[in-house]
Motif scaffolding. Structure first.
Motif, PDB file in Angstrom:
ATOM      1  N   PHE A 218      37.531  50.943  94.857  1.00 41.89           N
ATOM      2  CA  PHE A 218      37.283  52.253  94.259  1.00 41.89           C
ATOM      3  C   PHE A 218      38.433  52.657  93.350  1.00 41.89           C
ATOM      4  O   PHE A 218      38.221  53.100  92.214  1.00 41.89           O
ATOM      5  CB  PHE A 218      37.079  53.310  95.344  1.00 41.89           C
ATOM      6  N   PHE A 219      39.666  52.502  93.831  1.00 39.30           N
ATOM      7  CA  PHE A 219      40.803  52.916  93.006  1.00 39.30           C
ATOM      8  C   PHE A 219      40.950  52.049  91.766  1.00 39.30           C
ATOM      9  O   PHE A 219      41.262  52.533  90.688  1.00 39.30           O
ATOM     10  CB  PHE A 219      42.094  52.902  93.836  1.00 39.30           C
ATOM     11  N   ILE A 264      28.238  54.137  94.848  1.00 36.75           N
ATOM     12  CA  ILE A 264      28.351  55.586  95.009  1.00 36.75           C
ATOM     13  C   ILE A 264      29.724  56.082  94.577  1.00 36.75           C
ATOM     14  O   ILE A 264      29.846  56.990  93.752  1.00 36.75           O
ATOM     15  CB  ILE A 264      28.087  55.965  96.485  1.00 36.75           C
ATOM     16  N   LEU A 265      30.772  55.478  95.153  1.00 36.47           N
ATOM     17  CA  LEU A 265      32.122  55.932  94.810  1.00 36.47           C
ATOM     18  C   LEU A 265      32.427  55.682  93.340  1.00 36.47           C
ATOM     19  O   LEU A 265      33.113  56.449  92.685  1.00 36.47           O
ATOM     20  CB  LEU A 265      33.144  55.221  95.697  1.00 36.47           C
ATOM     21  N   ALA A 267      30.271  55.766  90.896  1.00 32.01           N
ATOM     22  CA  ALA A 267      29.608  56.813  90.126  1.00 32.01           C
ATOM     23  C   ALA A 267      30.433  58.098  90.169  1.00 32.01           C
ATOM     24  O   ALA A 267      30.615  58.771  89.164  1.00 32.01           O
ATOM     25  CB  ALA A 267      28.197  57.058  90.665  1.00 32.01           C
ATOM     26  N   LEU A 268      30.961  58.419  91.348  1.00 30.84           N
ATOM     27  CA  LEU A 268      31.795  59.619  91.464  1.00 30.84           C
ATOM     28  C   LEU A 268      33.036  59.497  90.602  1.00 30.84           C
ATOM     29  O   LEU A 268      33.481  60.459  89.972  1.00 30.84           O
ATOM     30  CB  LEU A 268      32.212  59.832  92.924  1.00 30.84           C
ATOM     31  N   LEU A 271      32.075  60.004  86.994  1.00 30.69           N
ATOM     32  CA  LEU A 271      31.740  61.404  86.716  1.00 30.69           C
ATOM     33  C   LEU A 271      32.990  62.241  86.518  1.00 30.69           C
ATOM     34  O   LEU A 271      33.011  63.178  85.716  1.00 30.69           O
ATOM     35  CB  LEU A 271      30.924  61.990  87.880  1.00 30.69           C
ATOM     36  N   ASN A 272      34.065  61.875  87.261  1.00 37.22           N
ATOM     37  CA  ASN A 272      35.275  62.677  87.198  1.00 37.22           C
ATOM     38  C   ASN A 272      36.027  62.557  85.887  1.00 37.22           C
ATOM     39  O   ASN A 272      36.869  63.396  85.573  1.00 37.22           O
ATOM     40  CB  ASN A 272      36.218  62.289  88.343  1.00 37.22           C
ATOM     41  N   GLY A 277      31.667  61.805  82.093  1.00 34.81           N
ATOM     42  CA  GLY A 277      30.960  62.975  82.618  1.00 34.81           C
ATOM     43  C   GLY A 277      29.566  62.639  83.112  1.00 34.81           C
ATOM     44  O   GLY A 277      29.362  61.684  83.850  1.00 34.81           O
ATOM     45  N   PHE A 278      28.578  63.419  82.689  1.00 35.06           N
ATOM     46  CA  PHE A 278      27.223  63.272  83.193  1.00 35.06           C
ATOM     47  C   PHE A 278      26.552  61.978  82.752  1.00 35.06           C
ATOM     48  O   PHE A 278      25.542  61.590  83.345  1.00 35.06           O
ATOM     49  CB  PHE A 278      26.361  64.455  82.747  1.00 35.06           C
ATOM     50  N   VAL A 281      25.327  59.392  85.277  1.00 39.78           N
ATOM     51  CA  VAL A 281      24.055  59.398  85.987  1.00 39.78           C
ATOM     52  C   VAL A 281      22.860  59.553  85.052  1.00 39.78           C
ATOM     53  O   VAL A 281      21.728  59.314  85.455  1.00 39.78           O
ATOM     54  CB  VAL A 281      23.988  60.495  87.075  1.00 39.78           C
ATOM     55  N   LEU A 282      23.108  59.978  83.811  1.00 36.85           N
ATOM     56  CA  LEU A 282      21.985  60.251  82.931  1.00 36.85           C
ATOM     57  C   LEU A 282      21.682  59.154  81.926  1.00 36.85           C
ATOM     58  O   LEU A 282      20.597  59.102  81.372  1.00 36.85           O
ATOM     59  CB  LEU A 282      22.247  61.552  82.159  1.00 36.85           C
ATOM     60  N   PHE A 290      22.083  51.935  90.158  1.00 33.08           N
ATOM     61  CA  PHE A 290      21.319  52.725  91.142  1.00 33.08           C
ATOM     62  C   PHE A 290      20.070  51.985  91.587  1.00 33.08           C
ATOM     63  O   PHE A 290      19.692  52.025  92.758  1.00 33.08           O
ATOM     64  CB  PHE A 290      20.957  54.091  90.565  1.00 33.08           C
TER      65      PHE A 290
END
Lengths: 694, 110
Positions: A218-219, A264-265, A267-268, A271-272, A277-278, A281-282, A290
């Motif tokens: 993740f990092f 999941i992580l 994607a988070l 997003l950050n 940004g969005f 997911v978009l 996904f």
């Protein structure tokens, strides 16, 4: 782990590891402690990687090269002056005048914050190295780290020997060197190191099935998304690998622990980062991760139910699931298709779409098609950029299947996708480089230095601008030079390399294509006082390899016409061509010869004298004699031309130049031997004209 | 109708087999189920009432899904049939990963 990774490699493959003794006969090749020779060799390789990239700094001076690095450098300078928090909110009013640019939300912060952090640490250690030096040496530093990451990656896949060889290859592979040489302060210089690190962490999690490595992944991925737009390669490659593993029946705990938290992580993490940004997911680029996330869970659910239920009940369950599952899947498919087709680009961003459909950019977005790095590479560039690795990599590809582990499957997929994408866009050769290096990690290679020849005309011109032009003056040029102008000349520009506003760029392009009077009006409407063009014909064709040196504005002019014409219908490309051919000689059409770009480039060029027996006004770059050698400028005034005429700066005149005789359509040209009417002396009443002339 | 009947049969068989799993794993399964249910609830809310601010919705949603995923990872590692030993370490890693997940989600909630 249930797969057979214990068999030693097939003896037919030449495994000339540098320490001579390592064979991958362990369950997980990366689990053993490295021997002393391995450690020393690895240190030597990292030092080599750094040293090879210092050539231009040692020979010339420590300076930042290219265009994009100047933007990064400018923001880093701002960071050292204002601090981390202010940089997030940095609004740049010096560019894209009068729109400005929200830098905080449109930059990839990784490179800049890393350099800023290093600077801060050094300041705290009472070692006040100037930020420019830090920026210049980021490339070599991170290439050493990349070699380290490559070693660990290949160690996981195959063992120490392959690790060392791959690290050695990546240290000296030309395509990576050219993007991470000292002075190349660009995103790729850290992003490739981050890329390989993420791959290493993924493969490590795959092999160990432990959550601490998943957290490390993740990092690593967080750093990657903060560093480069090429993270979308990872967020698609990992799903492909996961899917391939499921299809091949290699479903295991390791696969789930490696992939599911990442989806999941990750994607988070994406997003950050404000610039993504969005989109995380978009945009369609991320849908694969996904989708495969869902498929992975389905596969595991099936496996778990199969283990829990007795066989007959399982069969019955399968029947139920099929009927219900297909209905649900159908609904989801309809929804996603509806969402995706509602967008004209099927939800993909323009840059990604041009990777999938190489003809897309040339049809719809000339600004993307015009960037030279986005062109497909010639076959020769594969050999030039990868050298011996080109020959060894295919052998490594075959060897990766004997035996096929989860990790080697990953390497194969990485290499195949990288080869495909590098065939679409030459700048992605960079992504192929580590893959090729890893595949070729079985032998030794030679080395070839890449050096860059630097003319100082650009800096001369920027320096002149910074000293001789008012501080709030606006300078117009083609977008390529925007970052450098704001960073070095410290003046406001209209468009820059960020190319986020196509209409603004088209306005400048149109102005360059219009005749003098019309273009000066366009520039005045933008408050522009100074215009500069880049001109290469004085010094002739410049020597360079690949992306070494940019071509001049006359060669780019057709793109200006296309981009301008894409937005403003009064600019038509065919007006600037002579029967489809781009010419600057006497066969060039009127629109071409009248264009501001032509005038500003060739003003006084014919006066510079014939070159080596060529006629006056011979353009060595185009290899034609210019069509309009002598003319005067009416709406521009030449204020500066650099030593080799590479940068020519003009001032936009508020009123037309009255020194030039404006054509009087009623004037009759005097001919030789014209008769002069005899006049009586003035005052003679008989010869007084009816009108008095002033 | 036949499908419904077989579904009922499958469900009872499944319940019977599932009752045999150790209590440790059942607790994890319950937590995972709760996480998924919370995620679903958030999704339904977003669809029905509105997803503004979008980043807050995404943060909450991904946090729940992430908790589910991590719990399933732990379950697979702790399952006595799959791998043996190292359960304490697995729990520590799980706790660490959850912290990181919450940190990421918290940073994004805004």
């Amino acid at each position: 782990m249930t797969d057979a990774s214990n068999t030693p490699p097939v003896s037919g493959v030449a495994t000339t590891s540098t320490d001579g003794s390592k064979k991958s006969d362990k369950r997980s090749p990366g689990s053993s402690a490295a021997s002393l020779t391995t450690v020393l060799t690895l240190i030597a390789i990292c030092l080599l990687a750094t040293a090879v990239r210092l050539f231009s700094v040692i020979k010339y001076e420590s300076v930042i090269h290219e265009f994009d690095p100047y933007f990064n450098y400018r923001v880093t300078r701002y960071l050292t002056e204002e601090g981390f928090t202010k940089t997030w909110n940095f609004f740049d009013s010096f560019t894209w005048y009068p729109l400005g640019r929200i830098v905080g939300g449109t930059m990839y912060p990784g490179l800049i914050f890393t350099a800023g952090l290093i600077w801060k640490v050094l300041q705290a250690l009472r070692s006040p190295i100037h930020i420019q030096e830090i920026c210049v040496f980021m490339g070599p530093l991170f290439s050493g780290l990349c070699a380290l990451a490559t070693f660990f990656f290949m160690r996981e896949v195959r063992g120490d020997g392959a690790g060392l060889a791959s690290a050695a290859f990546i240290a000296i592979i030309p395509s990576y060197i050219s993007r991470s040489v000292a002075g190349s302060y660009d995103l790729e210089s850290i992003a490739i190191a981050a890329l390989v690190t993420v791959f290493f962490l993924y493969v490590k999690t795959l092999n160990t099935a432990s959550l601490r490595w998943a957290t490390a992944l993740f990092f690593g991925y967080l750093y990657m998304v903060a560093s480069w737009g090429g993270y979308s390669f990872i967020v698609n490659l990992l799903p492909i690998h996961c899917l391939a593993s499921i299809v091949l029946g290699r479903v295991s705990t390791g696969l789930y622990v490696a992939y599911a938290p990442f989806a999941i992580l990750g994607a988070l993490a994406a997003l950050n980062i404000p610039v993504i940004g969005f989109n995380a997911v978009l945009m369609s680029e991320h849908f694969a991760s996904f989708a495969v996330f869902g498929i992975l869970h389905a596969a595991f659910a099936i496996k778990w139910i199969k283990e829990t239920l007795p066989p007959r009940t399982y069969e019955a369950a399968k029947r139920v699931v099929w009927t219900v599952g297909t209905a649900v899947a159908g609904v989801i498919l309809v929804l996603v298709t509806g969402y995706v087709t509602a967008s004209p680009t099927f939800g993909w961003t323009g840059r990604s779409l041009s990777l999938l459909d190489p003809t897309y950019a040339s049809k719809y977005i000339p600004i993307i098609a015009s960037v030279s790095e986005h062109q497909p590479p010639a076959w020769s560039s594969y050999y030039n950029d990868l050298h011996l690795v080109t020959l060894l990599a295919p052998a490594g590809l075959v060897a990766a299947f004997t035996p096929l582990t989860d990790a080697s499957l990953f390497l194969v997929l990485y290499a195949v996708t990288a080869v495909y994408f590098s065939g679409v866009m030459v700048r992605l050769m960079l992504v192929l480089a580590p893959a090729a290096a890893c595949l070729a990690g079985r032998g030794a290679t030679r080395q070839r230095d890449g050096s860059i020849k630097v003319f100082d005309d650009f800096r001369e011109a920027y320096s002149w601008l910074s000293h001789n032009v008012p501080a709030d003056a606006k300078v117009a040029s083609w977008w390529d030079y925007g970052y450098q102008t704001t960073a070095m000349a410290n003046r406001t520009v209209i468009v820059d390399n960020n190319t986020w506003n196509n209409t603004h760029i088209a306005t400048v392009g149109r102005a360059m294509a219009l005749p003098e009077k019309a273009s000066s009006e366009v520039f005045r409407s933008l408050d522009v006082e100074y215009v500069f063009v880049v001109f290469g014909a004085f010094i002739g064709r410049v020597l360079g390899v690949g992306r070494g040196y940019p071509s001049d504005d006359i060669n780019k002019f057709l793109w200006m016409v296309r981009i301008g014409g894409g937005v403003f219908p009064d600019i038509k490309e065919r007006d600037y061509l002579n029967r489809g051919q781009y010419r600057v000689d006497s066969t060039a059409p009127k629109a071409m010869l009248d264009s501001t770009m032509y005038r500003l480039s060739y003003y006084r060029f014919a006066e510079t004298g014939p070159l080596f027996g060529m006629p006056y006004g011979y353009d060595r770059v185009r290899q034609q004699t210019i069509g309009l050698p002598d003319f005067k400028l009416k709406h521009y005034e030449e204020v500066f031309t650099s030593e080799h005429w590479m940068v020519r700066v003009y001032r936009v005149l508020p009123e037309p130049n009255r020194e030039v005789r404006l054509p009087n359509p009623n004037r009759v040209k005097a001919q030789r031997g014209a008769k002069v009417k005899p006049r009586r002396p003035s005052g003679d009443p008989t010869s007084m004209p009816s009108k008095t002339r002033q | 109708m036949a499908t419904l009947h077989t579904a009922k049969q499958v469900a009872t068989a499944f319940q019977r087999e599932y009752a045999k799993t150790p209590a440790k794993l059942k607790v994890l399964d319950a937590f995972s189920g709760l996480a998924i249910a919370t995620a679903l609830l958030q999704f339904v809310y977003a669809v029905l009432i509105g997803s503004f601010p979008f980043n807050a919705f995404l943060a909450g949603f991904f946090c729940c899904i992430g908790a589910f995923v991590l719990s399933v990872c732990l379950r697979m590692q702790v399952d006595p049939e799959d791998m043996s030993g190292k359960t304490e370490r697995a729990f520590t890693e799980y706790a660490l990963a959850m912290c990181v997940l919450f940190l990421a989600a918290l940073n994004y909630v805004g």
